[in-house]
Design a protein around this motif. Structure first.
Motif, short mmCIF file in Angstrom:
data_model
loop_
_atom_site.label_atom_id
_atom_site.label_comp_id
_atom_site.label_asym_id
_atom_site.label_seq_id
_atom_site.Cartn_x
_atom_site.Cartn_y
_atom_site.Cartn_z
N LYS A 31 51.52 -123.34 48.37
CA LYS A 31 49.95 -122.92 48.09
C LYS A 31 49.47 -123.27 47.02
CE LYS A 31 46.70 -119.37 49.10
NZ LYS A 31 46.48 -117.80 49.71
N ALA A 32 50.40 -122.62 45.75
CA ALA A 32 49.82 -122.74 44.55
C ALA A 32 49.75 -124.39 44.31
CB ALA A 32 51.01 -122.08 43.49
N ALA A 33 50.76 -125.05 44.36
CA ALA A 33 50.90 -126.48 44.01
C ALA A 33 49.60 -127.34 44.70
CB ALA A 33 52.11 -127.24 44.52
N VAL A 34 49.48 -127.03 46.10
CA VAL A 34 48.23 -127.83 46.58
C VAL A 34 47.07 -127.40 45.75
CG1 VAL A 34 47.04 -128.29 48.60
CG2 VAL A 34 49.44 -128.29 48.71
N GLU A 35 46.75 -126.11 45.51
CA GLU A 35 45.59 -125.76 44.92
C GLU A 35 45.49 -126.08 43.85
OE1 GLU A 35 43.96 -121.46 42.87
OE2 GLU A 35 45.88 -121.68 43.91
N ALA A 36 46.47 -126.19 42.89
CA ALA A 36 46.31 -127.11 41.65
C ALA A 36 46.26 -128.53 41.52
CB ALA A 36 47.71 -126.98 40.72
N LEU A 37 46.47 -129.20 42.35
CA LEU A 37 46.32 -130.61 42.52
C LEU A 37 44.77 -130.83 43.05
CD1 LEU A 37 49.63 -131.54 44.49
CD2 LEU A 37 49.13 -132.44 42.20
N ARG A 38 44.20 -130.08 44.05
CA ARG A 38 42.99 -130.04 44.24
C ARG A 38 42.02 -129.84 43.11
NH1 ARG A 38 42.00 -132.59 49.54
NH2 ARG A 38 40.14 -131.55 49.30
N LEU A 39 42.47 -128.68 42.57
CA LEU A 39 41.68 -128.60 41.31
C LEU A 39 41.50 -129.52 40.44
CD1 LEU A 39 39.92 -126.34 39.73
CD2 LEU A 39 42.01 -125.51 38.75
N ALA A 40 42.74 -130.24 40.26
CA ALA A 40 42.82 -131.41 39.14
C ALA A 40 41.84 -132.65 39.68
CB ALA A 40 43.97 -131.95 39.12
N THR A 93 57.71 -132.34 46.09
CA THR A 93 56.26 -132.85 45.43
C THR A 93 55.56 -133.75 46.22
OG1 THR A 93 57.20 -132.48 43.18
CG2 THR A 93 55.26 -134.17 43.35
N PHE A 94 56.22 -134.64 47.05
CA PHE A 94 55.68 -135.38 47.75
C PHE A 94 54.94 -135.09 48.91
CE2 PHE A 94 59.06 -137.74 45.55
CZ PHE A 94 58.27 -139.00 45.20
N ASP A 95 55.45 -133.83 49.54
CA ASP A 95 54.75 -133.06 50.54
C ASP A 95 53.61 -132.27 50.06
OD1 ASP A 95 54.61 -132.21 53.42
OD2 ASP A 95 55.20 -130.23 52.67
N GLY A 107 50.86 -135.12 49.78
CA GLY A 107 50.48 -135.46 51.05
C GLY A 107 49.56 -134.62 51.45
N LYS A 108 49.72 -133.12 51.28
CA LYS A 108 48.91 -132.40 51.91
C LYS A 108 47.63 -132.10 50.95
CE LYS A 108 52.50 -129.58 54.27
NZ LYS A 108 53.41 -128.77 54.29
N ALA A 109 47.59 -132.22 49.67
CA ALA A 109 46.57 -132.22 48.72
C ALA A 109 45.66 -133.24 48.83
CB ALA A 109 46.88 -131.82 47.02
N PHE A 110 46.01 -134.54 48.88
CA PHE A 110 45.38 -135.73 48.65
C PHE A 110 45.35 -136.82 49.95
CE2 PHE A 110 46.64 -135.01 44.17
CZ PHE A 110 45.46 -134.49 43.97
N GLY A 111 46.07 -136.22 51.14
CA GLY A 111 46.23 -137.17 52.30
C GLY A 111 44.50 -137.58 52.71
N LEU A 129 53.71 -139.09 51.65
CA LEU A 129 52.60 -138.91 50.75
C LEU A 129 51.31 -139.20 51.90
CD1 LEU A 129 53.65 -141.25 47.82
CD2 LEU A 129 52.86 -138.72 47.76
N ARG A 130 51.82 -139.55 52.96
CA ARG A 130 50.71 -139.96 54.09
C ARG A 130 49.69 -141.04 53.47
NH1 ARG A 130 48.46 -133.62 55.55
NH2 ARG A 130 50.68 -133.06 55.86
N THR A 131 50.33 -142.07 53.36
CA THR A 131 49.55 -143.39 52.50
C THR A 131 50.60 -144.75 53.28
OG1 THR A 131 48.95 -144.62 50.45
CG2 THR A 131 50.88 -143.58 50.61
N ASP A 132 49.61 -145.73 53.21
CA ASP A 132 50.15 -146.95 53.51
C ASP A 132 50.25 -147.77 52.50
OD1 ASP A 132 47.52 -147.47 53.74
OD2 ASP A 132 47.23 -148.12 55.57
#
Length: 364
Positions: free
Chosen positions: A29-38, A55-57, A60-64, A105-108
């Motif tokens: 939760k803290a990691a995804v929050e930090a990434l979205r804030l960035a 980190t990859f998960d 993927g959840k923050a930026f997918g 990462l949910r990317t192609d």
């Protein structure tokens, strides 16, 4: 946020990016929050050579759902099969890991596919002979990898791979400790390291900066090789002033880390000023302009740092540097030889003499 344009790819890259050494230690939760804030603060570039597989998960959840807003540099040679970082040049392992990284990462696609962590000539030979380089180039031909990069800590290896004409991005460790011979990755002399930065700028190869704080050592007076701590803002500005640099990639663990690092954007010139380093400069770096502009303001209105940078880049082979120099409002020939810059230069550069040399070189 401030952005710089990659001279070859045209990508508009934030000057502060995301390093991932530590974020795997944070709860999800803290990691995804930090990434979205960035992302909200305008950060749009991230390195994915991380300490842990989680980190990859998190990414993927923050930026997918906003994948196209973020530039990823993904390394062909990392191995997370144990859950923590590993290094490999085994082709089948690389293929499995790339497939896993893409899915997680949910990317192609990836923006910058990196030849990972070559620090010896034997590493480069193995990377080629094992088929990993061919695999990376095949992915680029298919459009799955947009651009090729290299990560290394060694100027000689960076130059060796640059000679092959394959890469458009270089991940390199830049901080005043390493540049001035302090630390385990302080490879190459001060001159060799600066020449590498200038070569990248001359050839349009962007530099993304790892280890800007030397693993935190520069921020602690007890471990700083300079006997006193530097601030994150001083270290970031130091790296951004080097030729070719597009973005600095400090590691983060939390939203608070993001807030503190992006505070650089509102910092005053005095807070970013790293001229104190001039008192610790080793002998082989004395007399070399590092473009810090501590000599400003020039009584005659010259931008002494830029004049020096365009001169050095032109001599290094940058065909655009002379044109950039010509477009400056004031040129080296406008120097009135007052000595103001000579007395203020913390790196003991005889700038007024340099202005005569530069004016003769450019003819103005």
């Amino acid at each position: 946020m401030e952005y710089r344009i990659h001279p070859k790819t045209g990508d508009r890259i934030s000057v502060i990016g995301l390093g991932t050494s530590y974020i795997s230690e944070a709860p999800e939760k803290a990691a995804v929050e930090a990434l979205r804030l960035a992302h909200e603060y305008g950060v749009n570039y991230a390195d994915l050579a991380t300490a842990g597989a989680k980190t990859f998960d998190y990414y993927g959840k923050a930026f997918g759902d906003i994948r196209k807003d973020i530039f990823y540099q993904v390394h062909f040679g990392v191995n997370y099969e144990t859950g923590t970082y590993g290094w490999t040049t085994d082709l089948e392992t690389v293929k499995r890991q790339v497939d896993w990284m893409f899915r997680t990462l949910r990317t192609d696609y990836v923006d910058y596919g990196f030849i990972h962590c070559l620090d010896e000539a034997a590493d480069w030979e193995k990377y080629q002979s094992n088929g990993v380089l061919d695999y990376l180039l095949e992915m680029k031909a298919k459009g799955v990898v947009k651009h090729i990069g290299l990560s290394t800590h060694t100027p000689a290896i960076a130059n060796l791979v640059l000679d092959a004409g394959l890469i458009e991005q270089l991940m390199f460790s830049i901080n005043p400790g390493y540049d001035y011979h302090h630390g385990s990755y302080a490879n190459g002399s001060a001159g060799e390291r600066m020449n590498l930065y200038r070569r990248c700028a001359a050839e349009g190869v962007g530099i993304t900066v790892m280890k800007p704080f030397s693993g935190g050592q520069l921020l602690d007076g007890k471990t700083s090789p300079f006997g006193k701590p530097l601030t994150p803002w001083q270290c970031i500005q130091y790296a951004l002033d080097k030729p070719g640099v597009l973005t600095v990639l400090p590691g983060i663990r939390s939203a608070q880390d993001v807030r503190e690092l992006t505070g650089f954007l509102a910092a005053s010139p005095e807070e970013r000023d790293y001229s104190v380093l001039g008192t610790f400069t080793p002998g082989d770096a004395v007399g070399s302009c590092v473009y810090c502009n501590h000599c400003q303001p020039c009584p005659a209105g010259l931008n002494v740092g830029l004049i020096n940078k365009y001169y050095d880049l032109s001599k290094a082979g940058d065909t655009m540097a002379a044109d950039h120099y010509a477009k400056l409002e004031k040129h080296a020939s406008d120097c009135v030889d007052c000595g103001h810059c000579d007395s203020r230069c913390p790196f003991r550069v005889h700038q007024s003499q340099r202005m005569k040399e530069i004016a003769e070189y450019f003819g103005r």
